[in-house]
Motif scaffolding. Structure first.
Motif, PDB file in Angstrom:
ATOM      1  N   PRO A  11       0.853  -1.189   0.000  1.00  0.00           N
ATOM      2  CA  PRO A  11       0.000   0.000   0.000  1.00  0.00           C
ATOM      3  C   PRO A  11       0.892   1.243   0.000  1.00  0.00           C
ATOM      4  O   PRO A  11       1.886   1.286   0.726  1.00  0.00           O
ATOM      5  N   TYR A  68       0.937   5.492   0.128  1.00  0.00           N
ATOM      6  CA  TYR A  68       0.339   6.812   0.203  1.00  0.00           C
ATOM      7  C   TYR A  68       1.473   7.823   0.312  1.00  0.00           C
ATOM      8  O   TYR A  68       2.211   7.827   1.291  1.00  0.00           O
ATOM      9  N   GLU A  86       4.353   7.976  -1.285  1.00  0.00           N
ATOM     10  CA  GLU A  86       5.601   7.235  -1.093  1.00  0.00           C
ATOM     11  C   GLU A  86       6.564   7.428  -2.261  1.00  0.00           C
ATOM     12  O   GLU A  86       7.317   6.532  -2.595  1.00  0.00           O
ATOM     13  N   ASP A  92      -2.813   4.682  -2.788  1.00  0.00           N
ATOM     14  CA  ASP A  92      -3.987   5.087  -2.012  1.00  0.00           C
ATOM     15  C   ASP A  92      -4.296   6.573  -2.210  1.00  0.00           C
ATOM     16  O   ASP A  92      -4.255   7.360  -1.271  1.00  0.00           O
ATOM     17  N   ALA A 126       5.414   0.235   2.375  1.00  0.00           N
ATOM     18  CA  ALA A 126       6.319   0.790   1.371  1.00  0.00           C
ATOM     19  C   ALA A 126       7.629   1.280   1.974  1.00  0.00           C
ATOM     20  O   ALA A 126       8.592   1.514   1.254  1.00  0.00           O
ATOM     21  N   ASP A 127       7.677   1.449   3.288  1.00  0.00           N
ATOM     22  CA  ASP A 127       8.838   2.111   3.890  1.00  0.00           C
ATOM     23  C   ASP A 127       9.931   1.143   4.343  1.00  0.00           C
ATOM     24  O   ASP A 127      10.914   1.573   4.943  1.00  0.00           O
ATOM     25  N   GLN A 167      10.132  -0.761   6.759  1.00  0.00           N
ATOM     26  CA  GLN A 167      10.347  -0.872   8.203  1.00  0.00           C
ATOM     27  C   GLN A 167      10.319  -2.334   8.610  1.00  0.00           C
ATOM     28  O   GLN A 167      10.976  -2.735   9.558  1.00  0.00           O
ATOM     29  N   SER A 217       6.236   9.174   8.503  1.00  0.00           N
ATOM     30  CA  SER A 217       5.098   8.330   8.853  1.00  0.00           C
ATOM     31  C   SER A 217       3.785   8.946   8.377  1.00  0.00           C
ATOM     32  O   SER A 217       3.580  10.143   8.486  1.00  0.00           O
ATOM     33  N   LYS A 218       2.933   8.099   7.819  1.00  0.00           N
ATOM     34  CA  LYS A 218       1.596   8.540   7.404  1.00  0.00           C
ATOM     35  C   LYS A 218       0.580   8.180   8.481  1.00  0.00           C
ATOM     36  O   LYS A 218      -0.611   8.189   8.247  1.00  0.00           O
TER      37      LYS A 218
HETATM   38  N1  UDP Z   1      -0.646   4.166   3.864  1.00  0.00           N
HETATM   39  C1  UDP Z   1      -1.713   4.128   2.980  1.00  0.00           C
HETATM   40  N2  UDP Z   1      -2.741   5.018   3.167  1.00  0.00           N
HETATM   41  C2  UDP Z   1      -2.767   5.935   4.200  1.00  0.00           C
HETATM   42  C3  UDP Z   1      -1.681   5.924   5.112  1.00  0.00           C
HETATM   43  C4  UDP Z   1      -0.639   5.029   4.919  1.00  0.00           C
HETATM   44  O1  UDP Z   1      -1.733   3.329   2.045  1.00  0.00           O
HETATM   45  O2  UDP Z   1      -3.720   6.699   4.302  1.00  0.00           O
HETATM   46  C5  UDP Z   1       0.480   3.207   3.678  1.00  0.00           C
HETATM   47  C6  UDP Z   1       1.861   3.824   3.653  1.00  0.00           C
HETATM   48  O3  UDP Z   1       2.209   4.266   2.363  1.00  0.00           O
HETATM   49  C7  UDP Z   1       2.734   2.693   4.145  1.00  0.00           C
HETATM   50  C8  UDP Z   1       1.832   1.940   5.089  1.00  0.00           C
HETATM   51  O4  UDP Z   1       0.482   2.336   4.772  1.00  0.00           O
HETATM   52  O5  UDP Z   1       3.116   1.823   3.083  1.00  0.00           O
HETATM   53  C9  UDP Z   1       2.128   2.232   6.534  1.00  0.00           C
HETATM   54  O6  UDP Z   1       2.163   3.623   6.751  1.00  0.00           O
HETATM   55  P1  UDP Z   1       3.309   4.319   7.608  1.00  0.00           P
HETATM   56  O7  UDP Z   1       4.614   3.649   7.372  1.00  0.00           O
HETATM   57  O8  UDP Z   1       3.257   5.778   7.337  1.00  0.00           O
HETATM   58  O9  UDP Z   1       2.799   4.026   9.092  1.00  0.00           O
HETATM   59  P2  UDP Z   1       3.696   3.726  10.394  1.00  0.00           P
HETATM   60  O10 UDP Z   1       4.675   2.651  10.014  1.00  0.00           O
HETATM   61  O11 UDP Z   1       4.358   5.017  10.726  1.00  0.00           O
HETATM   62  O12 UDP Z   1       2.687   3.281  11.400  1.00  0.00           O
END
Ligand code: UDP
Ligand code: MG
Length: 317
Positions: free
Chosen positions: A13, A15, A17, A52, A106-107, A109, A215-216
C-alpha cells in the motif's frame, strides 16, 4: 512440498511514497530474483503497488518502475481511503494472479528478508503466516507505549489479534478467497484474518526505521484505527455501560436508604457540593455512554449503506 514453484505477489500500500518506492521496489525485486534462483518461488512472481490516492508523484513513480520492469504492477484508488483499504484493494487485485500474497509497507520498516521464511512456511502447507516484530527498539518511546496500550485494550475488549503483528503477512490464494467474503465496510484486517482460521504460522523479524519519507500514521489516525478495531469486532463496551449502570443503581439504593435514615432522624443534609459533584459525575457518564452507543450506531450506518469500499481509477497489470 509442491513440485511447481508458487507465484508470489508482494502487495504494497502506498500513500505519498514517491521517496520510498524507488528504494523499496528494486529491493523487493532483488529479493524475488534471489528466491527464484534458490528454487523457492516462480520466476513470474511480482510486486503490486496499491496507490492510495497519493497527492505526490507516487503513481507516476509506479508507472516508471513498471516501464523498467513489468513485474512491478499497480492499481490506483480514486481517492485516499486509508492503509487498510489500499491493502484490501491490492490483495483483491492479485487474488487470481498468484498462489500467495504477502503484504508489506512501502517504507521497508518490516525486514523484507522475512518474506523468505514466510514462503518456506507456505510451502510447508501454512496458509496464513503472520510477521511478528521481535522488538520495538526503533520505535519512539511514545509510539511503543501507545501501541502496547492499544493492544492490551483490544484484548480486554475481546478482540482476537496477534500481538505485535501489523499487516505484514502471507495469505494463500485460499485465504484470499475466504477474505473476499468479508463484506464489511469498516475494515480491520488484523481482526478479520484470525477469524478466517486455516493453518497459521508466525515468523519474527526486526523492525527498522523508515527508508525514506515520514510516517503517514500520526497519533490521531492511530487512535481512530484502534477504536475502529474494537467497535468493529466487539460489543463489550456496550455491556460495560450496562454493568456500570447496574453498579450505580446499587449504590443509589444504598444512598437512598441513607437519605431516608437521615430524614427520619431529623439530620439536615448539608451543602450543595455533593449535589454538584454527582450532577457532573452522572452527566459525564451519560455523555460517555451515549458516545459509545453512537460509535456502534455509526458503524451500523456505514454498514447498511453497502457502499463500495474503494474505487479503482487505474491499473497497470
Ligand atoms: N498508507 C496508505 N494510506 C494511508 C496511510 C498510509 O496506504 O492513508 C500506507 C503507507 O504508504 C505505508 C503503510 O500504509 O506503506 C504504513 O504507513 P506508515 O509507514 O506511514 O505508518 P507507520 O509505520 O508510521 O505506522
Ligand atoms: Mg511505516
Amino acid at each position: 512440498m509442491s513440485t511447481t514453484l508458487p507465484r508470489i505477489a508482494i502487495v504494497i500500500p502506498c500513500y505519498n511514497e514517491e521517496e520510498a518506492l524507488p528504494i523499496t521496489a528494486p529491493r523487493i525485486l532483488q529479493l524475488l530474483d534471489r528466491m527464484s534462483a534458490d528454487g523457492l518461488v516462480a520466476l513470474d512472481s511480482f510486486v503490486m503497488c496499491s496507490n492510495d490516492g497519493s497527492r505526490d508523484r507516487t503513481w507516476q513513480t509506479i508507472e516508471r518502475l513498471h516501464a523498467e520492469d513489468p513485474r512491478i504492477k499497480g492499481i490506483s484508488l480514486a481517492h485516499n481511503r486509508g492503509h487498510q483499504y489500499a491493502l484490501m484493494a491490492g490483495l483483491m487485485a492479485v487474488r487470481d494472479m498468484c498462489d500467495a500474497a504477502i503484504s508489506i509497507d512501502a517504507d521497508l520498516q518490516d525486514d523484507p528478508e522475512a518474506i523468505i521464511r514466510m514462503v518456506e512456511e507456505f510451502r510447508r502447507g501454512k496458509e496464513i503466516v503472520y510477521g511478528v516484530r521481535s522488538s520495538r527498539a526503533t520505535d519512539t518511546w511514545f509510539k511503543r507505549t501507545t501501541a502496547h496500550a492499544f493492544y492490551s485494550l483490544q484484548h480486554h475488549m475481546g478482540l482476537d489479534t496477534v500481538y505485535d503483528h501489523a499487516d505484514y503477512r502471507l495469505l494463500s490464494a485460499r485465504a484470499l478467497d475466504l477474505l473476499s467474503e468479508y463484506g464489511e465496510s469498516n475494515l480491520f484486517l488484523r481482526g478479520i484474518i484470525p477469524q478466517i482460521g486455516l493453518d497459521t504460522a508466525i515468523v519474527t523479524y526486526e523492525r527498522h526505521e523508515r527508508v525514506a519519507g515520514e510516517s503517514k500514521y500520526p497519533l490521531g489516525k492511530m487512535l481512530s484505527f484502534s477504536i475502529d478495531g474494537i467497535t468493529s469486532f466487539s460489543s463489550k463496551p456496550i455491556r460495560i455501560i450496562f454493568i456500570v449502570g447496574l453498579i450505580l443503581l446499587l449504590i443509589d439504593i444504598a444512598v437512598a436508604i441513607w437519605v431516608f435514615a437521615s430524614y427520619f432522624s431529623h439530620r439536615t443534609i448539608s451543602g450543595w457540593t455533593s449535589l454538584i459533584i454527582s450532577i457532573w459525575f452522572l452527566g459525564s457518564l451519560t455523555l460517555m455512554a451515549i458516545g459509545i452507543v453512537g460509535e456502534y450506531v455509526g458503524k451500523i450506518y456505514t454498514e447498511v449503506k453497502h457502499r463500495p469500499r474503494y474505487a479503482i481509477r487505474d491499473r497497470i497489470l
